[in-house]
Motif scaffolding. Structure first.
Motif, PDB file in Angstrom:
ATOM      1  N   ARG A 221      20.304  99.201  50.420  1.00 38.39           N
ATOM      2  CA  ARG A 221      19.890  99.451  51.805  1.00 38.39           C
ATOM      3  C   ARG A 221      19.737  98.115  52.521  1.00 38.39           C
ATOM      4  N   PRO A 222      20.845  97.559  52.950  1.00 39.75           N
ATOM      5  CA  PRO A 222      20.801  96.221  53.576  1.00 39.75           C
ATOM      6  C   PRO A 222      19.961  96.172  54.844  1.00 39.75           C
ATOM      7  N   GLU A 223      19.864  97.315  55.579  1.00 40.36           N
ATOM      8  CA  GLU A 223      19.061  97.287  56.797  1.00 40.36           C
ATOM      9  C   GLU A 223      17.589  97.068  56.465  1.00 40.36           C
ATOM     10  N   ILE A 224      17.117  97.684  55.355  1.00 33.80           N
ATOM     11  CA  ILE A 224      15.742  97.451  54.919  1.00 33.80           C
ATOM     12  C   ILE A 224      15.567  95.998  54.496  1.00 33.80           C
ATOM     13  N   SER A 225      16.577  95.452  53.843  1.00 29.28           N
ATOM     14  CA  SER A 225      16.517  94.057  53.417  1.00 29.28           C
ATOM     15  C   SER A 225      16.429  93.120  54.608  1.00 29.28           C
ATOM     16  N   ARG A 226      17.242  93.411  55.633  1.00 28.65           N
ATOM     17  CA  ARG A 226      17.200  92.555  56.830  1.00 28.65           C
ATOM     18  C   ARG A 226      15.840  92.648  57.526  1.00 28.65           C
ATOM     19  N   LYS A 227      15.295  93.852  57.608  1.00 31.47           N
ATOM     20  CA  LYS A 227      13.989  94.019  58.237  1.00 31.47           C
ATOM     21  C   LYS A 227      12.918  93.243  57.472  1.00 31.47           C
ATOM     22  N   ALA A 228      12.991  93.306  56.152  1.00 31.21           N
ATOM     23  CA  ALA A 228      12.012  92.582  55.347  1.00 31.21           C
ATOM     24  C   ALA A 228      12.153  91.075  55.535  1.00 31.21           C
ATOM     25  N   MET A 229      13.386  90.580  55.603  1.00 27.61           N
ATOM     26  CA  MET A 229      13.573  89.135  55.787  1.00 27.61           C
ATOM     27  C   MET A 229      13.126  88.699  57.180  1.00 27.61           C
ATOM     28  N   ARG A 230      13.308  89.577  58.176  1.00 28.45           N
ATOM     29  CA  ARG A 230      12.785  89.245  59.503  1.00 28.45           C
ATOM     30  C   ARG A 230      11.256  89.166  59.466  1.00 28.45           C
ATOM     31  N   GLN A 231      10.649  90.050  58.672  1.00 28.03           N
ATOM     32  CA  GLN A 231       9.201  89.992  58.524  1.00 28.03           C
ATOM     33  C   GLN A 231       8.766  88.703  57.846  1.00 28.03           C
ATOM     34  N   VAL A 232       9.555  88.251  56.857  1.00 32.01           N
ATOM     35  CA  VAL A 232       9.268  86.960  56.213  1.00 32.01           C
ATOM     36  C   VAL A 232       9.337  85.837  57.235  1.00 32.01           C
ATOM     37  N   ARG A 233      10.394  85.870  58.065  1.00 24.17           N
ATOM     38  CA  ARG A 233      10.527  84.837  59.098  1.00 24.17           C
ATOM     39  C   ARG A 233       9.359  84.876  60.078  1.00 24.17           C
ATOM     40  N   ASP A 234       8.979  86.078  60.553  1.00 22.96           N
ATOM     41  CA  ASP A 234       7.869  86.196  61.497  1.00 22.96           C
ATOM     42  C   ASP A 234       6.552  85.745  60.864  1.00 22.96           C
ATOM     43  N   SER A 235       6.373  86.071  59.589  1.00 22.43           N
ATOM     44  CA  SER A 235       5.150  85.633  58.910  1.00 22.43           C
ATOM     45  C   SER A 235       5.078  84.118  58.841  1.00 22.43           C
ATOM     46  N   GLY A 236       6.210  83.483  58.540  1.00 19.17           N
ATOM     47  CA  GLY A 236       6.229  82.019  58.500  1.00 19.17           C
ATOM     48  C   GLY A 236       5.919  81.405  59.845  1.00 19.17           C
ATOM     49  N   ARG A 237       6.507  81.983  60.925  1.00 15.64           N
ATOM     50  CA  ARG A 237       6.226  81.460  62.260  1.00 15.64           C
ATOM     51  C   ARG A 237       4.756  81.639  62.623  1.00 15.64           C
TER      52      ARG A 237
END
Length: 395
Positions: A221-237
């Motif tokens: 489920r690549p869309e779930i993977s992308r959403k999770a990585m966006r969350q990682v990016r937002d958490s870092g910011r």
């Protein structure tokens, strides 16, 4: 200005040297007066110069033995009067001695010395007669003049005591200021350390959860993977923003606007950072949360943040619930989980971590408290209560 420059030099003179100089100056004036007497009265002889020598030499010991020096110089002054000498400066040695008694003693000794000196001076005046004792014709001055150097010495001693007291108070005030500054520095260091711990621990945990979700869903489920990585990016910011706001106090520049303080409105985003992992999170709010002070909102945010971080890292729980209830002037925050472990931030060896310490400190600083422990039937509960008085904002 000249006197201020000379004062340190005068104070630097050794005491014995100063006493010798004083004795020499007194000897100069006393000997000059003793050598030139009124022709109608007794002229200077061996006994006169003996009294001069004894009274002048006694002044060398005036600091160490002030009362005996007063007795010696007073006896010499009375001896001149009884012997028939008249002079305005023959009482200079006893004047210096009386001044020393007052300036180096206390008020009680000054009063007793003044009383005895006045009585003796008056008795000598009555004994030798009006003309010899006081050619100016004012016998009452023979009772008063010993009090003048005593009063002068008392005034100087009192001023010195006041100056010492002022210096002591200034020193104590400086010590208090230094202790207060050290206390504030320590509190600020603790605050920054607590903020850094909360930010870093939470962010790393949330990023780890989302990175795990992304890794598991990468192929299926690549869309779930992308959403999770966006969350990682937002958490870092978000972590970078909060770190910048935390260390702003360490900078010299004050022109940068402060970053917004995390509060209750940010809890939903906080919970979302942990979603998708092994722990199912739910959140419940009851009551109105408008008008709370920034300190209370920050304390709530950090307590929930730390508790959720501990749930994910330590508890092994499958479900966790966050509850915020505001009732009148009390705000209650509960974070419960069904894990077998405590979820309290304990290290594997059983040593307490910084999480619970930080929660307790935050709640105490805001006027509340925290309690935690296992609950019947399994699981762990962290409960915090904080004051919830409404903050009035001006128009």
């Amino acid at each position: 200005m000249t006197f201020e420059r000379l004062r340190p030099r005068v104070r630097a003179v050794p005491p014995i040297t100063a006493d010798l100089l004083v004795a020499a100056g007194v000897a100069l004036f006393t000997a000059s007066d003793a050598a030139v007497n009124d022709p109608e009265y007794r002229q200077a002889d061996a006994f006169t110069w003996l009294l001069v020598a004894v009274s002048v030499l006694a002044l060398v010991a005036r600091r160490r033995r002030p009362v005996p020096v007063v007795l010696i110089t007073g006896a010499a002054c009375a001896g001149w009067a009884l012997y028939g000498h008249i002079g305005e400066l023959l009482n200079l040695p006893v004047i210096v001695a009386l001044y020393t008694v007052a300036v180096l003693g206390d008020r009680r000794r000054t009063v007793w010395t003044g009383a005895v000196a006045a009585v003796v001076s008056g008795a000598v005046a009555l004994r030798v007669g009006h003309d010899v004792a006081n050619p100016q014709g004012l016998p009452v001055l023979e009772l008063i003049w010993p009090l003048v150097p005593l009063l002068l010495g008392e005034a100087v001693r009192t001023r010195r005591e006041l100056l010492r007291e002022y210096e002591a108070r200034a020193a104590r005030a400086e010590e208090d200021r230094e202790r207060e500054a050290a206390r504030r520095v320590h509190e600020e260091r603790v605050r920054i350390a607590r903020e850094l711990h909360d930010i870093v621990a939470h962010t790393v945990t949330a990023m780890t959860v989302q990175a795990g979700v992304a890794l598991d869903a990468l192929d299926a489920r690549p869309e779930i993977s992308r959403k999770a990585m966006r969350q990682v990016r937002d958490s870092g910011r978000e972590a970078v923003r909060e770190l910048r706001a935390t260390v702003t106090v360490l900078r010299e520049r004050d022109d940068e606007p402060p970053a917004p303080v995390p509060g209750i409105e940010g809890l939903r985003e906080l919970v979302e950072r942990f979603e998708g992992g092994d722990v199912e999170l739910v959140m419940r709010r009851e009551g109105e949360f408008d008008g709370l002070s920034p300190m209370i909102e920050l304390a709530v945010h950090r307590i929930v943040q730390e508790a959720l971080t501990n749930v994910v890292r330590h508890s092994g729980a499958r479900r966790a619930a966050v509850s915020l209830v505001r009732h009148d002037d009390r705000l209650t925050v509960e974070i419960a989980n069904d894990g077998a472990g405590g979820g309290a931030g304990e290290l594997p060896e059983g040593r307490g971590g910084f999480g619970l310490i930080g929660m307790r400190e935050r709640a105490a600083a805001a006027g509340g408290g925290v309690e935690y422990g296992p609950v019947p039937g399994g699981g762990f509960l962290v409960r915090a209560w904080l004051p919830a008085e409404r903050v009035e904002t001006g128009s």
